[in-house]
Design an enzyme around this catalytic site. Structure first.
Site, mmCIF file in Angstrom:
data_model
loop_
_atom_site.group_PDB
_atom_site.id
_atom_site.type_symbol
_atom_site.label_atom_id
_atom_site.label_comp_id
_atom_site.label_asym_id
_atom_site.label_seq_id
_atom_site.Cartn_x
_atom_site.Cartn_y
_atom_site.Cartn_z
ATOM 1 N N GLU A 91 35.801 39.200 43.846
ATOM 2 C CA GLU A 91 34.941 39.382 42.681
ATOM 3 C C GLU A 91 36.037 39.988 41.582
ATOM 4 O OE1 GLU A 91 32.293 38.180 42.037
ATOM 5 O OE2 GLU A 91 31.443 39.366 40.458
ATOM 6 N N ASP A 92 36.761 40.956 42.185
ATOM 7 C CA ASP A 92 37.496 41.899 41.020
ATOM 8 C C ASP A 92 38.772 41.052 40.683
ATOM 9 O OD1 ASP A 92 35.249 43.013 40.897
ATOM 10 O OD2 ASP A 92 35.735 44.644 42.220
#
Ligand code: MN
Length: 739
Positions: A91-92
């Site tokens: 996600e990051d």
């Protein structure tokens, strides 16, 4: 005591290092490959998140180490610890799930993928007022599927709560509220008391700061005044246990802040009437000893009536086992005493996790893990059904049912346009959804949008999809074909009911007329007019074949789709019938000339184009002399005639045929995407190709197969159309079908 200002880093909690995590799991993980995988995950996240900071300003990887620390303290296996370290990396950072799979294997990738999806679902779409916490719990568990995903998510949330101080007051409130409504009940249900209690206390601090501080004040005052009395009691008990040669470990526990708050403010008990604020916990080595200790304590101190509970013989729904009693000590103070074995204590703290804590060399596998839980639950279910007359039984039953349903049964959770969550069995389609909303919505459903895109009604829904149903007053009602793809029993029975009702309401005359019209349409497609159709149908053998006594009865049967008109046509082996005109040429019934002739064919020999390989002018063809139905024309490569030798006859395309079109069956294979079918149909229409029928099907490998019957004049023209179809994005194969 709360006035001391805490450093923001890790919310004032002790900051762990990777070595701390290592020292936790090294106790139970010794396989070098497993240890190596965890280490690699740590090195990887250190590199990938190296430029990222948390809101508090500390390096991002602190969070990942803490989450791994929490799952390792629950004795989770190497896959879970690895996934915990990697839980934010997709996600990051620009790492993909594929990267994770390549580096850490499929199992880790699956868990990280589920966590990423849950993260992405956020609550953005679920902020509507109609949305309820219960729905959120269902979606979460529905998406998690794997208990390890749930555990990592709980650990993730716990650490975020510990460090909530760095966020804005609005976020603090929102996250606390959500944790309280969604994650605390899940932790409770799984018996993860350590996580549940800490979460509750942390949330309370933000949700009810004044009451939180008041409880803290009352507690610290109480523990100050009672500390001497408590020490005395502990000492006396220890002496007695030692005297009797009973192995024991004795510790004092203060009731959690949240549970005191709940007793005071939710149940209305004054603080000094709460008897179990201070509890002594005695841990020993066997169940027998627990009862022995209880006997000794009751002999020394007066038990408070109604406060004794035997959770060993009758475990709590979340598998908690212990003996509880409340006694009055010599100085008049009340104490709760909890007596349990070491194993019971572990279960009390970590619930389900304690049952399948990772054990090396015990044939550990994720499947085994799930089976173990199921096993435990079966045991528990048996227990529940055996004691079905006991008072607590409803809760217990509900617990087991919910847990098994949530974790082991597959459901999908989808949204209405207003954000309401609808639960459906896996494999459900927009039609199931429509019937779940209302029978009337299902009966008048004519189309569906999934996430804003128009889709076929048999599209399989996924958790998180938003569905909008298009209805029409002019809808003719559900089609019988829907029965082939709906999954929910409600939809199935509603469709059957509708069709049965419609059929019953029709008079015999109407049924005859309707069935006849269906047949006229189907035969008309093959250039057979009504009069000729009636000739075909007035055939005893045919009527017998379909189990009816008259042609009218056959039409009634057709109305009930038993048989469908095409079955009759198949039975008759007709698609396009032509008869030889004078001079040896075939003449089409509709008036045009037959495009095929046979050398030496007699005047009245019927020649028809075979419907298995749908030959077109320009194709290499061969005639097959049928028994009593004239000559059927096949393409030379048609496997249906490949083995024939004797019954074949040379046939030729006429060179002077009038312009006409012939049906040809084609199949298009493409990678599935939105609007594919629409573009194909547009292309055909634009090129003035008549489409008799078209059918699209999505395949498991995300490809789509489209089959169609189109009208084409000749082989060359078909070739041109194929080239145009292949130019559509995603289309990679176009072929003629031979049935
Ligand atoms: Mn996280």
């Amino acid at each position: 005591m709360e006035k001391v200002s805490k450093p923001l880093v890790n919310g004032g909690y002790p900051l762990h290092t990777f070595e701390d995590v290592e020292s936790l799991y090294e106790v139970y993980i010794t396989n070098p490959d497993d240890k190596n995988m965890i280490r690699r995950a740590f090195d990887f996240i250190l590199e990938m998140h190296k430029d990222q900071k948390r809101k508090s300003g500390e390096p991002y990887y602190h969070h990942l180490i803490e989450v791994a620390y929490i799952v390792a303290s629950l004795h989770c296996g190497p896959v879970t610890i690895t996934a915990a370290l990697l839980h934010d990396v997709v996600e990051d950072t620009d790492t993909s799930i594929n990267d994770i799979e390549k580096m850490f294997g499929e199992e880790v990738a699956k868990i990280v993928d589920a966590l990423t999806k849950i993260q992405r679902l956020k609550l953005s779409r679920i902020t509507s007022e109609e949305f309820e916490a219960e729905d959120h719990r269902k979606i979460f568990i529905g998406m998690a599927k794997d208990i390890r995903v749930i555990l990592i998510k709980l650990a993730d949330r716990l650490h975020n709560l510990r460090t909530l101080g760095a966020l804005s007051p609005e976020r603090q409130l929102a996250i606390s509220k959500e944790s309280m409504e969604v994650f605390v009940p899940i932790a409770h249900r799984l018996g993860l008391d350590v996580i549940k209690s800490e979460m509750e206390d942390l949330c309370l601090k933000y949700l009810e700061p004044e009451k939180y501080n008041e409880v803290i004040k009352l507690l610290s005052k109480k523990s100050k005044t009672m500390s001497k009395s408590l020490d005395n009691l502990k000492k006396r008990l220890a002496d007695v246990l030692f005297e009797h040669g009973i192995p024991f470990d004795i510790s004092a526990r203060v009731k959690s802040i949240y549970s005191i708050y709940a007793k005071m403010y939710l149940k209305g008990h004054p603080f000094n009437e709460i008897y179990d604020i201070l509890a002594l916990r005695i841990i020993t080595d066997s169940e027998m000893r627990c009862y022995q200790i209880l006997g000794l304590i009751h002999k020394m101190y007066k038990p408070v009536p109604g406060r004794f509970k035997d959770y060993i013989a009758m475990p709590k729904p979340n598998l908690y086992q212990s003996l509880h009693t409340t006694i009055v000590s010599g100085d008049g103070n009340f104490y709760e005493v909890q007596i349990r074995t070491e194993e019971m204590d572990k279960i009390a703290e970590t619930g389900v996790a304690a049952h399948w804590a990772y054990k090396e060399n015990s044939g550990y596998s994720s499947k085994q893990e799930q089976l173990d839980i199921e096993d435990k639950l079966h045991w528990f279910r048996d227990f529940v059904s055996m004691s079905s007359e006991t008072a607590n039984d409803t809760n217990a039953k509900e617990y087991v049912e919910n847990l098994t349903q949530d974790i082991f049964e597959s459901n999908v959770y989808v949204f209405t346009p207003k954000g309401k969550v609808i639960e459906l069995p896996v494999g459900s389609t927009p039609v199931d959804f429509a019937y779940r909303i209302h029978t009337k919505v299902g009966d008048t459903c004519v189309g569906a949008l999934v996430n804003g895109v128009m889709v076929p009604l048999n599209t399989v829904l996924k958790t998180g999809d938003m569905i909008e149903i298009k209805t029409s007053k002019n809808s003719v009602g559900p089609s019988e074909g829907w029965l082939e793809f709906v999954r929910s029993s409600a939809a199935k029975s509603a469709i059957r009911k509708f069709i049965a009702k419609k059929n019953a309401e029709m008079l015999r005359e109407e049924k005859i007329a309707k069935g006849k019209q269906s047949c006229i349409d189907a035969f008309g497609d093959r250039d057979i007019d009504e009069a000729e159709m009636m000739e075909y149908l007035d055939n005893e053998k045919l009527l017998e074949h379909f189990g009816v006594d008259s042609v009218d009865d056959l039409f009634v049967a057709v109305t009930g789709r038993k048989p469908v008109p095409s079955a009759i046509i198949d039975y008759l082996h007709i698609k396009k019938t032509v008869a030889l005109p004078q001079g040896g040429f075939a003449k089409r019934k509709s008036g045009g000339d037959c495009p095929v002739y046979a050398k030496g064919g007699g005047n009245k020999i019927a020649i028809s184009l075979a419907n298995c390989c749908t030959p077109l002018p320009g194709d290499d063809i061969v005639g097959y002399i049928t028994k009593g139905k004239g000559i059927s024309v096949h393409r030379k490569n048609c496997p249906n005639v490949a083995k024939e030798k004797e019954r074949l006859i040379d046939v030729y395309w006429r060179s002077d045929i009038e312009f006409a079109t012939y049906p040809v069956d084609i199949m298009i294979t493409a990678s599935d995407r939105n609007n594919l079918l629409v573009e194909i149909m547009n292309m055909l229409t634009l090129n003035k190709v008549i489409i008799n029928s078209i059918h699209a099907k999505s395949n498991a490998n995300s490809s789509a197969t489209i089959t169609a019957t189109i009208q084409v004049s000749d082989a060359k023209r078909l070739h041109d159309i194929f080239a145009k179809l292949l130019s559509i994005v995603g289309v990679y194969e176009v072929d003629r079908i031979i049935h």
